[in-house]
Design a protein around this motif. Structure first.
Motif, PDB file in Angstrom:
ATOM      1  N   ASN A  46      16.254 -24.474 -15.254  1.00  0.00           N
ATOM      2  CA  ASN A  46      17.447 -23.512 -14.872  1.00  0.00           C
ATOM      3  C   ASN A  46      18.751 -23.727 -15.520  1.00  0.00           C
ATOM      4  O   ASN A  46      19.357 -22.389 -15.306  1.00  0.00           O
ATOM      5  CB  ASN A  46      17.651 -24.137 -13.180  1.00  0.00           C
ATOM      6  CG  ASN A  46      16.681 -24.003 -12.179  1.00  0.00           C
ATOM      7  OD1 ASN A  46      15.539 -23.193 -12.492  1.00  0.00           O
ATOM      8  ND2 ASN A  46      16.754 -24.336 -10.989  1.00  0.00           N
ATOM      9  N   ILE A  47      19.192 -24.798 -15.917  1.00  0.00           N
ATOM     10  CA  ILE A  47      20.563 -24.523 -16.859  1.00  0.00           C
ATOM     11  C   ILE A  47      20.126 -23.749 -18.206  1.00  0.00           C
ATOM     12  O   ILE A  47      20.964 -23.016 -18.307  1.00  0.00           O
ATOM     13  CB  ILE A  47      20.871 -26.174 -17.422  1.00  0.00           C
ATOM     14  CG1 ILE A  47      21.405 -26.995 -16.168  1.00  0.00           C
ATOM     15  CG2 ILE A  47      21.976 -25.819 -18.340  1.00  0.00           C
ATOM     16  CD1 ILE A  47      21.501 -28.233 -16.559  1.00  0.00           C
ATOM     17  N   ALA A  48      18.987 -23.847 -18.691  1.00  0.00           N
ATOM     18  CA  ALA A  48      18.763 -22.932 -19.818  1.00  0.00           C
ATOM     19  C   ALA A  48      18.651 -21.400 -19.319  1.00  0.00           C
ATOM     20  O   ALA A  48      19.106 -20.594 -20.006  1.00  0.00           O
ATOM     21  CB  ALA A  48      17.478 -23.453 -20.399  1.00  0.00           C
ATOM     22  N   ASP A  49      18.115 -21.175 -18.264  1.00  0.00           N
ATOM     23  CA  ASP A  49      18.173 -20.060 -17.700  1.00  0.00           C
ATOM     24  C   ASP A  49      19.645 -19.183 -17.458  1.00  0.00           C
ATOM     25  O   ASP A  49      19.857 -18.145 -17.521  1.00  0.00           O
ATOM     26  CB  ASP A  49      17.381 -19.780 -16.292  1.00  0.00           C
ATOM     27  CG  ASP A  49      15.733 -19.727 -16.681  1.00  0.00           C
ATOM     28  OD1 ASP A  49      15.384 -19.742 -17.975  1.00  0.00           O
ATOM     29  OD2 ASP A  49      14.655 -20.090 -15.902  1.00  0.00           O
ATOM     30  N   ILE A  50      20.302 -20.102 -16.863  1.00  0.00           N
ATOM     31  CA  ILE A  50      21.695 -19.517 -16.390  1.00  0.00           C
ATOM     32  C   ILE A  50      22.386 -19.144 -17.808  1.00  0.00           C
ATOM     33  O   ILE A  50      23.070 -18.253 -17.981  1.00  0.00           O
ATOM     34  CB  ILE A  50      22.664 -20.883 -15.983  1.00  0.00           C
ATOM     35  CG1 ILE A  50      21.944 -21.162 -14.441  1.00  0.00           C
ATOM     36  CG2 ILE A  50      24.098 -20.609 -15.791  1.00  0.00           C
ATOM     37  CD1 ILE A  50      22.683 -22.343 -13.709  1.00  0.00           C
ATOM     38  N   ILE A  51      22.395 -20.249 -18.663  1.00  0.00           N
ATOM     39  CA  ILE A  51      22.878 -19.960 -19.997  1.00  0.00           C
ATOM     40  C   ILE A  51      22.264 -18.636 -20.595  1.00  0.00           C
ATOM     41  O   ILE A  51      22.935 -17.788 -21.352  1.00  0.00           O
ATOM     42  CB  ILE A  51      22.708 -20.906 -21.201  1.00  0.00           C
ATOM     43  CG1 ILE A  51      23.358 -22.214 -20.749  1.00  0.00           C
ATOM     44  CG2 ILE A  51      23.111 -20.411 -22.579  1.00  0.00           C
ATOM     45  CD1 ILE A  51      23.213 -23.503 -21.531  1.00  0.00           C
TER      46      ILE A  51
END
Length: 388
Positions: free
Chosen positions: A120-125
């Motif tokens: 999810n963090i990678a997707d946010i970025i």
């Protein structure tokens, strides 16, 4: 030096001990580099399968985020034009110098909540950088179009008499206006034929007003003359003039249109000035956003790779290294001295891979260089790349 190395090593009894051991050998004893602890919070690990898949995706995301970061920096340099020498001081991360930001790196909990999964963090970025990329395309297209229109008008003001706008060169008294039968033409004459024009223009056709031509201006190659004649012979005059290498420019003296042309130039200059400030501010803010995102991606990669290499429970120390330019080879040797033993466990006994820096497919999960310790480069020189 603008290139930093981001490494991680397994934790000893404490992570502080890991850092101290590495720092003593490389920095205090041999003065090969400056070392900084690189703080990565306790992120959610997930499953091994998820980590392996994410490792590859983070490599692609790293490349994409860096590409967009450099793109924003390059366009800021382009927009600054003659203030380009100020580019470096405008490339900041969270209002601080890039080297200060990375050497004092703190995870941004508000933007990238660590309770979220790594994916999810990678997707946010990814979404954040995708939006910056899309907005950059829109803003640069609009600004470049405005700049292009202005440059085209400026060229018309400064080119050869054959092509430039004649409006700012002529005056009302150069023309016969509002006549039912007569009209005034503007003729471009090569300089070497100026005397020929003056001697013969009255004979080019019938119905030319005698002594109606005068030289209005000249440039390096051409002279601009006016001539008054009857409207009915204009086409014939143009034809015969062309045969003598005299070129009639299509031009109608209309004060309203001339004023509108000047107003357009003024409007474009004003519009460009109006857009310049907000655009520079947007580029500075979004360069900072993109660069900070890039460093967070590097942190994610170090975390994922460290768990894959060193196993669970999570116990590693991430270290940011600023190598001394002349000591890179010696620094590598010191790091291999410290961590070469890890190679047998991580790389199936291929201990020479780390020392000789040989690329081995499948090792390091998508890294182009394999070492027995986790290793990523971070180049913060955005100005040099922006010149390309």
């Amino acid at each position: 030096m603008s290139e930093y190395w981001l490494i991680s090593a397994p934790g000893d009894k404490t992570c502080q001990q890991t850092f101290d051991t590495m720092n003593n050998l490389t920095s205090k004893q041999n003065n090969l580099c400056n070392n900084y602890k690189f703080h990565i919070p306790d992120l959610k690990v997930g499953t091994l399968d998820q980590l392996v898949g994410l490792s590859d995706d983070l490599g692609k995301l790293d490349t994409y985020v860096e590409q967009i970061t450099r793109k924003v920096a390059a366009y800021l340099g382009e927009v600054l034009e003659d203030q380009r020498d100020k580019l470096h001081e405008n490339l900041l991360a969270n209002n601080t110098d890039l080297s200060v930001y990375i050497t004092r790196f703190q995870w941004d909990m508000a933007k990238y909540p660590i309770k979220q999964s790594l994916r999810n963090i990678a997707d946010i970025i990814s979404k954040q950088i995708g939006q910056i990329d899309a907005d950059l395309k829109t803003k640069s297209t609009a600004y470049n179009s405005l700049k292009g229109n202005l440059q085209n008008l400026e060229k018309k003001q400064t080119g050869s008499l054959l092509t430039r706008n004649l409006a700012d060169l002529v005056k009302k008294e150069h023309f016969i206006l509002d006549s039912e039968y007569l009209t005034t033409l503007l003729v471009i004459v090569p300089k070497i034929l100026a005397n020929d024009w003056l001697a013969n223009y009255e004979k080019i056709t019938d119905m030319i007003v005698p002594r109606s031509s005068q030289m209005i201006t000249q440039d390096n190659d051409y002279c601009l003359f006016n001539v008054t004649l009857f409207k009915k012979v204009v086409e014939e005059f143009k034809l015969h003039a062309r045969e003598r290498k005299f070129i009639v420019r299509d031009f109608v003296y209309n004060e309203e249109e001339l004023a509108a042309g000047k107003n357009e130039m003024t409007k474009l200059i004003t519009d460009k000035k109006k857009q310049f400030g907000p655009l520079v501010r947007w580029l500075k803010v979004n360069f900072s956003e993109a660069f900070c995102a890039l460093v967070h991606v590097k942190a994610l990669r170090v975390f994922v790779e460290s768990v894959l290499r060193y196993g669970l429970p999570v116990n590693f120390q991430a270290i940011l290294i600023e190598p001394n330019k002349k000591s890179v080879k010696r620094l590598r040797e010191c790091l291999n001295q410290l961590y070469g033993h890890l190679d047998g466990a991580s790389a199936g006994g291929q201990s020479n891979a780390s020392i000789d820096n040989v690329d081995i497919p499948g090792l390091g999960f998508g890294q182009s260089e394999y070492y027995p310790y986790v290793f990523y480069k971070l180049n913060i020189d955005m100005v040099e790349t922006a010149k390309i």
